[in-house]
Design a protein around this motif. Structure first.
Motif, PDB file in Angstrom:
ATOM      1  N   LEU A 247       1.029  -1.196  -0.021  1.00 40.54           N
ATOM      2  CA  LEU A 247      -0.296   0.018   0.225  1.00 40.54           C
ATOM      3  C   LEU A 247       0.929   1.386  -0.239  1.00 40.54           C
ATOM      4  N   ILE A 248       0.364   2.609  -0.933  1.00 42.09           N
ATOM      5  CA  ILE A 248       1.435   3.603  -0.950  1.00 42.09           C
ATOM      6  C   ILE A 248       0.261   4.559  -1.110  1.00 42.09           C
ATOM      7  N   SER A 249       0.579   5.660   0.005  1.00 44.04           N
ATOM      8  CA  SER A 249       0.100   6.583  -0.266  1.00 44.04           C
ATOM      9  C   SER A 249       0.492   7.518  -0.745  1.00 44.04           C
ATOM     10  N   ALA A 250      -0.611   8.709  -1.243  1.00 40.88           N
ATOM     11  CA  ALA A 250       0.046  10.019  -2.086  1.00 40.88           C
ATOM     12  C   ALA A 250       1.071  11.051  -0.349  1.00 40.88           C
ATOM     13  N   ASN A 251       1.559  12.139  -0.862  1.00 35.47           N
ATOM     14  CA  ASN A 251       2.348  12.845   0.084  1.00 35.47           C
ATOM     15  C   ASN A 251       1.260  13.300   0.633  1.00 35.47           C
TER      16      ASN A 251
END
Length: 742
Positions: free
Chosen positions: A127-131
């Motif tokens: 899972l990767i989150s936006a800045n």
């Protein structure tokens, strides 16, 4: 002696393998971080491009997420904003219920990490989150990628070692880049290389029962699971070389014993001396010292084989260490130094108080090159620019994207930098296509302008941003520039917060438009005003331009529209025919959702479409005339009036006057200023009024500051006037009272 050779060789080989694992483990985490940062930036850019995430309804969010899902090539997406949560995924068999989604969003809300791992339905997702710093408060966008063979192979190729993924205490098969081996968590744990070199060549390795040496790397940031990744090297190949070497030593030793019995004194000299030298060399190598060349002579074939094997092992170890060192210092795409190496080098120079110059270089609109031509062409542009930088005297590094850093051998003056800039901006030819290159340059002088490399990188990025937005193209660091940049960031942050919270610090003033023929007022123009508690009163031209540059002008325009609609309801209680004009920007008129939001607002406030009119400048229309014409026509068809603001100062053309849906022309205040004494301005105003009357447009003159100017305009047939002579802009209550008095 044989035992000593065995011990030292074992220690040398063990040190090489153990050192490889120790060096590669942080590189693996760094590669995961870099890949996550890249994907996080891509998420952020997509979300910033949309610029509407805080205003989306549930049905609209699903459509946008599906489009993002395709562009990101991800397996799933989660989006959360105030009063809104949505998800989108490719495989509907994956059970991400509300509890799972809330658990994931809560993790990224409470942690600063840009990525994490989540296990569901016997699958592991990355899972990767936006800045979060680039997004509005309480807004989150999270993409999910199933951690599969392809992703593991990508990481394996970057670090040049085989990888195996294990999810502890979960019924999941071991995922590995090694083919032909049935691996389990237990076997991988049993094969972990210990810190003692005595365990290196155990019986399992010698007899082929242990095919691998492994090392376990814990991957951080797991939400409901902590995955393990095992690094591995081929134990069979390593042991085969060692066994051959040991067998050779054993054979030579046996020969030495036999020959020693026959000719003890003579042969002792020729056997013991080489063995002593080999032992000495092995001790040097085990300590990390590599003799340039082993000059011992081989008196027998066996000794020759031993020396050759030893030399080969020495070269392989040296080559391996050089390769690892090179990978840790250079950028794979451009083959320039990377950010990590340059940061260490600059910190060293600053600590020694060396005087040097740093030149930051950014490829302007590099993202557009990728969008228009494709990533293959963008990568080729980066390689060509890197090659040109390598040809310059000094050191160069690629920091990220299209941003480079050059440390010249000697400081360059401005003219020399301009000439270097011309060399870098030569067109790049790729597959027969000539790509135009434009750069922004930022200059810093150290140690005066920075105390650490981290501070230097931040300030280089800052002045590059300023250089791109200014016409100078080349910007030198100064404290005033940093203060200006800090003020700009505060304006962005505080203005976004004011819009989000509907703060009273953001308000509208109104300036009436007087009918010069009848003396009546049926239109007033809405003007945005902002008094921030921290920054004080901010000029409209400053915060509006910053909002447009930062990509959230649509939110500001929507706030103005809805505020004006609420006010016009109150104004019409005392003056039925009053209408409010609002200004719209280039980003508004080409936004697919702008017209939809306008029409929804008219319905929500139950207003007729003549209550609000829209003003825009000529340059907006020229930049994207077809799309602007289409959206303006949709608004006009509903009954809204369209005005061209500041007419005569932009790209005035009879062609667009005949094709665009226009109702009103507003003469720019520049032509109205000093009208009684400026014959040229009088001629221009009369021609514009005549032209507008011929086309059937209403004419409004801006900037009327005296009675004489108003009389002339009335005499020439100008319909309406606006300016300080008639009335200054007034707050809502004041304009309401003024309208009642009128």
């Amino acid at each position: 002696m044989l035992l000593a050779v065995w011990d030292n060789l074992s220690a040398t080989v063990h040190k090489n393998i153990y050192g490889t694992f120790e060096n590669v483990a942080p590189l693996l985490n760094e590669e995961i971080n870099n890949l996550a940062t890249s994907k996080s930036s891509q998420l952020t850019l997509l979300l910033e491009d949309s610029t509407k995430h805080n205003e989306l309804q549930q049905s609209e969010t699903d459509a946008v997420l599906k489009e993002f899902l395709t562009q990101l090539n991800s397996d799933l997406l989660f989006f959360s904003a105030p009063n809104l949560t949505a998800k989108s995924q490719i495989n509907n068999e994956i059970d991400f219920n509300d509890q799972s989604i809330n658990e994931i969003l809560a993790y990224f809300r409470d942690n600063t990490k840009s990525y994490s791992f989540y296990y569901v339905n016997e699958r592991l997702f990355w899972l990767i989150s936006a800045n979060q710093q680039a997004l509005l408060k309480d807004t989150y966008l999270v993409a999910g990628y199933e951690l599969n063979q392809a992703l593991l192979k990508t990481l394996s190729n970057e670090i040049r070692l085989n990888l195996s993924l294990v999810i502890p205490d979960k019924p999941t098969k071991v995922l590995s880049t090694i083919k032909g081996l049935e691996l389990t968590e237990k076997s991988l744990d049993n094969w972990i290389l210990s810190s003692s070199h005595f365990d290196l060549f155990n019986l399992s390795v010698v007899f082929g029962l242990q095919p691998l040496y492994t090392a376990k790397v814990d991957i951080e940031n797991g939400i409901n699971v902590i995955p393990h990744i095992y690094l591995s090297l081929n134990a069979e190949r390593i042991s085969a070389n060692f066994v051959e070497l040991v067998a050779t030593i054993a054979g030579l030793s046996l020969i030495a014993i036999i020959l020693a019995i026959i000719t003890a004194i003579y042969k002792a000299k020729h056997i013991s001396k080489p063995l002593e030298k080999i032992t000495e060399y092995s001790e040097f190598i085990s300590q990390g010292h590599y003799p340039k060349e082993i000059n011992e002579k081989a008196h027998t074939v066996e000794f020759g084989r031993l020396l050759n094997a030893f030399k080969s092992m020495q070269q392989n170890i040296m080559s391996r260490e050089e390769q690892i060192l090179r990978q840790s210092q250079t950028d794979a795409l451009s083959n320039l130094y990377n950010r990590r190496f340059m940061q260490a080098h600059i910190d060293h120079l600053l600590n020694k108080r060396h005087v040097f110059q740093i030149i930051g270089i950014n490829l302007v609109k590099f993202r557009e090159i990728n969008d228009v031509f494709g990533y293959e062409y963008g990568d080729e542009c980066l390689r060509v620019i890197a090659k040109r930088l390598k040809a310059l005297p000094g050191m160069a590094a690629r920091l990220n994207g299209g941003e480079f850093l050059w440390l010249p051998e000697t400081s360059r003056n401005r003219q020399q930098i301009i000439e270097t800039c011309r060399q870098l901006e030569a067109d790049v030819l790729c597959n027969g296509i000539s790509i135009n290159i434009s750069t922004a340059i930022g200059i810093m002088h150290c140690p005066d302008d920075a105390d650490t490399a981290k501070q230097l990188f931040n300030r280089v990025s800052m002045i590059l941003d300023i250089a791109q937005k200014s016409n100078k193209k080349i910007e030198t660091y100064s404290t005033s520039a940093e203060n200006q940049f800090s003020r700009r960031r505060k304006i962005i942050c505080n203005l976004k917060n004011a819009l989000l919270t509907d703060s009273a610090s953001l308000y509208l003033e109104y300036q009436p438009q007087l009918n010069l023929q009848t003396g009546e007022v049926s239109h007033i123009e809405a003007l945005a005003r902002w008094h921030d508690d921290e920054l004080g009163t901010i000029r409209p031209d400053e915060f509006i331009q910053i909002a447009e540059d930062a990509g959230f002008i649509n939110q500001l325009t929507l706030w103005v529209l809805r505020t004006a609609m609420k006010d016009v309801i109150a104004f019409r209680a005392t003056k039925e025919n009053i209408s409010i004009a609002i200004n719209i920007s280039a980003q508004d008129i080409i936004d697919e959702e702008f017209v939809t939001n306008c029409l929804q607002s008219f319905r929500y406030y139950a207003l007729s479409h003549d209550a609000i009119s829209f003003e825009l400048t000529e340059s907006i229309i020229v930049n994207d005339s077809e799309l602007a014409k289409f959206h303006l026509q949709k608004l006009r068809d509903t009954g809204c009036k369209i005005a061209i603001d500041d007419f005569g100062t932009g790209y005035s053309s009879l062609s667009y006057l005949t094709t665009l849906p226009i109702d009103v022309l507003k003469i720019d205040r520049w032509f109205v200023k000093n009208l009684p004494t400026q014959k040229c301005n009088q001629w221009i105003c009369r021609r514009i009024i005549a032209l507008a009357n011929d086309f059937g447009f209403t004419v409004v003159a801006e900037g009327i500051e005296d009675r004489a100017s108003m009389r002339l305009l009335r005499k020439w047939g100008c319909h309406k006037g606006q300016g300080y002579y008639i009335s200054k802009p007034m707050a809502r209550d004041a304009i309401a009272k003024w309208l009642m008095e009128q």
